[in-house]
Scaffold this active site. Structure first.
Site, PDB file in Angstrom:
ATOM      1  N   LYS A  19      45.519  34.652  41.888  1.00 46.10           N
ATOM      2  CA  LYS A  19      44.328  34.762  41.038  1.00 46.10           C
ATOM      3  C   LYS A  19      43.968  36.219  40.750  1.00 46.10           C
ATOM      4  O   LYS A  19      43.689  36.572  39.619  1.00 46.10           O
ATOM      5  CB  LYS A  19      43.099  34.130  41.704  1.00 46.10           C
ATOM      6  CG  LYS A  19      43.159  32.659  41.936  1.00 46.10           C
ATOM      7  CD  LYS A  19      41.802  32.114  42.366  1.00 46.10           C
ATOM      8  CE  LYS A  19      41.236  32.775  43.608  1.00 46.10           C
ATOM      9  NZ  LYS A  19      41.965  32.484  44.851  1.00 46.10           N
TER      10      LYS A  19
ATOM     11  N   ARG B 131      32.808  28.831  45.292  1.00 41.78           N
ATOM     12  CA  ARG B 131      33.703  28.286  46.308  1.00 41.78           C
ATOM     13  C   ARG B 131      33.157  26.991  46.893  1.00 41.78           C
ATOM     14  O   ARG B 131      33.822  26.362  47.700  1.00 41.78           O
ATOM     15  CB  ARG B 131      33.846  29.296  47.445  1.00 41.78           C
ATOM     16  CG  ARG B 131      35.140  30.107  47.426  1.00 41.78           C
ATOM     17  CD  ARG B 131      35.095  30.986  48.651  1.00 41.78           C
ATOM     18  NE  ARG B 131      36.331  31.561  49.073  1.00 41.78           N
ATOM     19  CZ  ARG B 131      36.856  32.688  48.606  1.00 41.78           C
ATOM     20  NH1 ARG B 131      36.302  33.331  47.617  1.00 41.78           N
ATOM     21  NH2 ARG B 131      37.965  33.167  49.143  1.00 41.78           N
TER      22      ARG B 131
ATOM     23  N   ARG C 240      51.319  39.541  52.482  1.00 46.22           N
ATOM     24  CA  ARG C 240      50.239  40.455  52.114  1.00 46.22           C
ATOM     25  C   ARG C 240      49.650  41.120  53.362  1.00 46.22           C
ATOM     26  O   ARG C 240      49.271  42.290  53.337  1.00 46.22           O
ATOM     27  CB  ARG C 240      49.152  39.686  51.362  1.00 46.22           C
ATOM     28  CG  ARG C 240      48.054  40.570  50.828  1.00 46.22           C
ATOM     29  CD  ARG C 240      47.115  39.819  49.922  1.00 46.22           C
ATOM     30  NE  ARG C 240      46.266  38.910  50.657  1.00 46.22           N
ATOM     31  CZ  ARG C 240      45.424  38.044  50.095  1.00 46.22           C
ATOM     32  NH1 ARG C 240      45.364  37.966  48.792  1.00 46.22           N
ATOM     33  NH2 ARG C 240      44.676  37.255  50.818  1.00 46.22           N
TER      34      ARG C 240
ATOM     35  N   ARG D 299      44.880  43.451  55.654  1.00 47.76           N
ATOM     36  CA  ARG D 299      43.525  42.910  55.576  1.00 47.76           C
ATOM     37  C   ARG D 299      43.166  42.238  56.889  1.00 47.76           C
ATOM     38  O   ARG D 299      43.959  41.504  57.449  1.00 47.76           O
ATOM     39  CB  ARG D 299      43.455  41.873  54.443  1.00 47.76           C
ATOM     40  CG  ARG D 299      42.778  42.390  53.215  1.00 47.76           C
ATOM     41  CD  ARG D 299      42.875  41.423  52.075  1.00 47.76           C
ATOM     42  NE  ARG D 299      42.100  40.207  52.283  1.00 47.76           N
ATOM     43  CZ  ARG D 299      41.759  39.375  51.294  1.00 47.76           C
ATOM     44  NH1 ARG D 299      42.133  39.639  50.071  1.00 47.76           N
ATOM     45  NH2 ARG D 299      41.071  38.297  51.542  1.00 47.76           N
TER      46      ARG D 299
ATOM     47  N   ARG E 156      40.956  29.719  56.361  1.00 45.83           N
ATOM     48  CA  ARG E 156      40.624  29.936  54.943  1.00 45.83           C
ATOM     49  C   ARG E 156      41.272  28.873  54.070  1.00 45.83           C
ATOM     50  O   ARG E 156      40.660  28.377  53.131  1.00 45.83           O
ATOM     51  CB  ARG E 156      41.042  31.351  54.527  1.00 45.83           C
ATOM     52  CG  ARG E 156      40.159  32.416  55.190  1.00 45.83           C
ATOM     53  CD  ARG E 156      40.781  33.788  55.159  1.00 45.83           C
ATOM     54  NE  ARG E 156      40.895  34.301  53.815  1.00 45.83           N
ATOM     55  CZ  ARG E 156      41.879  35.089  53.407  1.00 45.83           C
ATOM     56  NH1 ARG E 156      42.839  35.446  54.227  1.00 45.83           N
ATOM     57  NH2 ARG E 156      41.893  35.514  52.166  1.00 45.83           N
TER      58      ARG E 156
HETATM   59  P1  AMP Z   1      38.778  36.473  48.960  1.00 44.81           P
HETATM   60  O1  AMP Z   1      39.185  37.898  48.787  1.00 44.81           O
HETATM   61  O2  AMP Z   1      38.337  35.827  47.670  1.00 44.81           O
HETATM   62  O3  AMP Z   1      39.810  35.658  49.676  1.00 44.81           O
HETATM   63  O4  AMP Z   1      37.468  36.477  49.868  1.00 44.81           O
HETATM   64  C1  AMP Z   1      37.498  37.003  51.180  1.00 44.81           C
HETATM   65  C2  AMP Z   1      36.375  36.403  52.015  1.00 44.81           C
HETATM   66  O5  AMP Z   1      35.106  36.721  51.428  1.00 44.81           O
HETATM   67  C3  AMP Z   1      36.376  34.887  52.116  1.00 44.81           C
HETATM   68  O6  AMP Z   1      37.261  34.417  53.119  1.00 44.81           O
HETATM   69  C4  AMP Z   1      34.911  34.609  52.459  1.00 44.81           C
HETATM   70  O7  AMP Z   1      34.634  34.940  53.807  1.00 44.81           O
HETATM   71  C5  AMP Z   1      34.187  35.631  51.597  1.00 44.81           C
HETATM   72  N1  AMP Z   1      33.847  35.093  50.255  1.00 44.81           N
HETATM   73  C6  AMP Z   1      34.323  35.542  49.060  1.00 44.81           C
HETATM   74  N2  AMP Z   1      33.789  34.845  48.039  1.00 44.81           N
HETATM   75  C7  AMP Z   1      32.963  33.924  48.602  1.00 44.81           C
HETATM   76  C8  AMP Z   1      32.133  32.889  48.086  1.00 44.81           C
HETATM   77  N3  AMP Z   1      32.063  32.659  46.766  1.00 44.81           N
HETATM   78  N4  AMP Z   1      31.427  32.138  48.974  1.00 44.81           N
HETATM   79  C9  AMP Z   1      31.492  32.366  50.292  1.00 44.81           C
HETATM   80  N5  AMP Z   1      32.250  33.310  50.852  1.00 44.81           N
HETATM   81  C10 AMP Z   1      32.992  34.093  50.019  1.00 44.81           C
END
Ligand code: AMP
Length: 193
Positions: A13, A88, A127, A133, A144
């Site tokens: 994405k 989400r 990654r 990360r 996740r």
């Molecule tokens: P991502 O980079 O999109 O995988 O986001 C990393 C982390 O940020 C996720 O595992 C969540 O802990 C938090 N996060 C990001 N976007 C959201 C969202 N819309 N709602 C809740 N937690 C989020």
């Protein structure tokens, strides 16, 4: 154009969003990146969300909704956006529908990037080696992914009902996926022109 990307971690994405941003001139709004930025800055918000993000849980809806409301109100989002990582959960999706209705906008298109769990795992492990990360450890990756299936995947039905969902087979080269994304976006642009 108001674009939304759905898909599990590792489905590409972020990569596709950056290409859309570059080609269509709309900002890439990634909630994960926004959260990592406040964590880096060490703000109060950053301190609050760090343990949640690092353990792979979801940040509370109210907090995310406030964050997105502010971000969508910024001037660069006036001409559209590509949203990555939000919503989400169903409450987040409902809140987004409400926010867009207030400013008399709708989502032009919702892409669902489809990828098998094993391929997601493989890509996230790779990654982890490249980017380091803190939420790309094996245990957190599993959490996740399962949260994606439990909380986020139901949104596919939400948007299918709304009638603007396009499924994308994401286990292909970046350029091939982008060609399909472009085709769909160009159709939307032609319809709304
Ligand atoms: P991502 O980079 O999109 O995988 O986001 C990393 C982390 O940020 C996720 O595992 C969540 O802990 C938090 N996060 C990001 N976007 C959201 C969202 N819309 N709602 C809740 N937690 C989020």
């Amino acid at each position: 154009m108001n674009v939304l990307l759905l898909g599990p971690q590792g489905s590409g994405k972020g990569t596709q969003a950056k290409r859309i941003e570059a080609d269509y001139g709309i900002p890439h709004i990634a909630t994960g990146d926004m959260l990592r930025a406040v964590m880096e800055q060490g703000t109060e918000l950053g301190k609050r969300v760090r343990p949640i993000v690092e353990s792979g849980q979801l940040v509370p809806d109210e907090l995310m909704i406030d964050l997105i409301r502010d971000r969508l109100g910024e001037v660069d989002a006036e001409g559209g956006f590509v949203l990555d990582g939000f919503p989400r959960t169903l409450p987040q999706a409902d809140a987004l529908d409400g926010m867009l209705a207030e400013i008399v906008r709708t989502l032009s298109i919702v892409f669902e990037f489809q990828l098998a769990d094993d391929v997601c795992r493989e890509r996230m492990h790779r990654r982890a080696e490249l980017e380091g990360r803190t939420d790309d450890t094996p245990e957190v990756i599993e959490r996740r992914l399962s949260l994606y299936h439990e909380q986020t995947e139901p949104l596919v039905t939400h948007y299918r009902v709304a009638g603007n969902l396009v499924g994308i087979h994401a286990d292909r080269a970046v350029d091939e996926v982008f060609a399909e994304v472009q085709e769909a976006l160009d159709q939307v642009a032609a319809r709304t022109a």
